[in-house]
Design an enzyme around this catalytic site. Structure first.
Site: not given
Length: 219
Positions: A14-17, A32, A12, A98-99
């Site tokens: 900000g990796k996806t952004i 992913k 959580g 992931s994480g």
């Protein structure tokens, strides 16, 4: 063609952004390997919606938002390293973990160990919270102990003095600074991407220290 792994100091952060911004900036595809939880609104869906990037299918889709090994256990699935293979493509590829770097991946192996043998560069995402400096230093130490090619770090929500301290202490370039946005939109992603792309293309070895708040430049 570049393969870049985006990893965080925690979940959580900000990796996806960051993945969406880089996918847009580098005209890259996205992958992913393991999606744990939020299957209806997966990270692949978010990246595609924000950046328009082609997203390769995940190797594993698990139902619970937990570390991969635990989510797999609940789903009665065995995560096999041999099944986690980077998709074949001639395009740049952004790979989002992931994480955190040392999150358990398989029943026996940590995430960082699973991916450390891959021929990839790495970008670390750090978000400001109580304890984040410690987590950042520990993650960088773990990555360096595995002789990884770390391009730099994206910092999310840090005060300027703490950002400066991190730069001096860790000795990694700050690739970008994420501001606290009220809403993440395609326009915001595009604005960050244009800033990062300009620096990336001016240096064939990668991004070297771009920061700013793109939302301030929208007018």
């Amino acid at each position: 063609m570049q393969r870049i792994i985006i990893v965080g100091i925690d979940t959580g952060v900000g990796k996806t952004i960051v993945s969406a911004i880089l996918a847009r900036a580098l005209n890259a595809e996205y992958w992913k390997p393991i999606q744990a939880g939020n299957l209806e609104n997966s990270d692949s869906n978010i990246v595609h919606e924000l950046s328009g990037a082609y997203c390769h299918p995940e190797a594993y889709r698990l139902h619970k938002p937990l570390s991969p090994h635990k989510a797999a256990q609940i789903d009665n699935v065995s995560i096999e390293e041999s099944h986690i293979c980077a998709p074949k493509t001639t395009s740049n590829l952004i790979i989002e973990t992931s994480g955190g770097f040392l999150s358990p991946c398989t029943s026996k192996r940590l995430q960082g160990d699973v991916f450390s043998s891959w021929s990839c560069s790495w970008i670390l995402v750090s978000q400001a919270y109580l304890g984040s400096i410690n987590h950042t230093c520990l993650t960088v130490e773990a990555m360096r102990s595995r002789n990884l090619n770390i391009l730099g770090m994206v910092v999310n929500g840090y005060p300027e003095d703490e950002e400066h301290w991190l730069t001096q202490e860790i000795k990694l370039p700050i690739i970008g600074t994420l501001a606290k946005e009220k809403e993440i939109t395609k326009t915001i992603i595009s604005c960050y991407a244009e800033q990062w792309k300009e620096v990336w293309t001016s240096n064939h070895q990668g991004i070297q220290g771009v920061s700013g708040t793109p939302s301030l430049n929208l007018h």
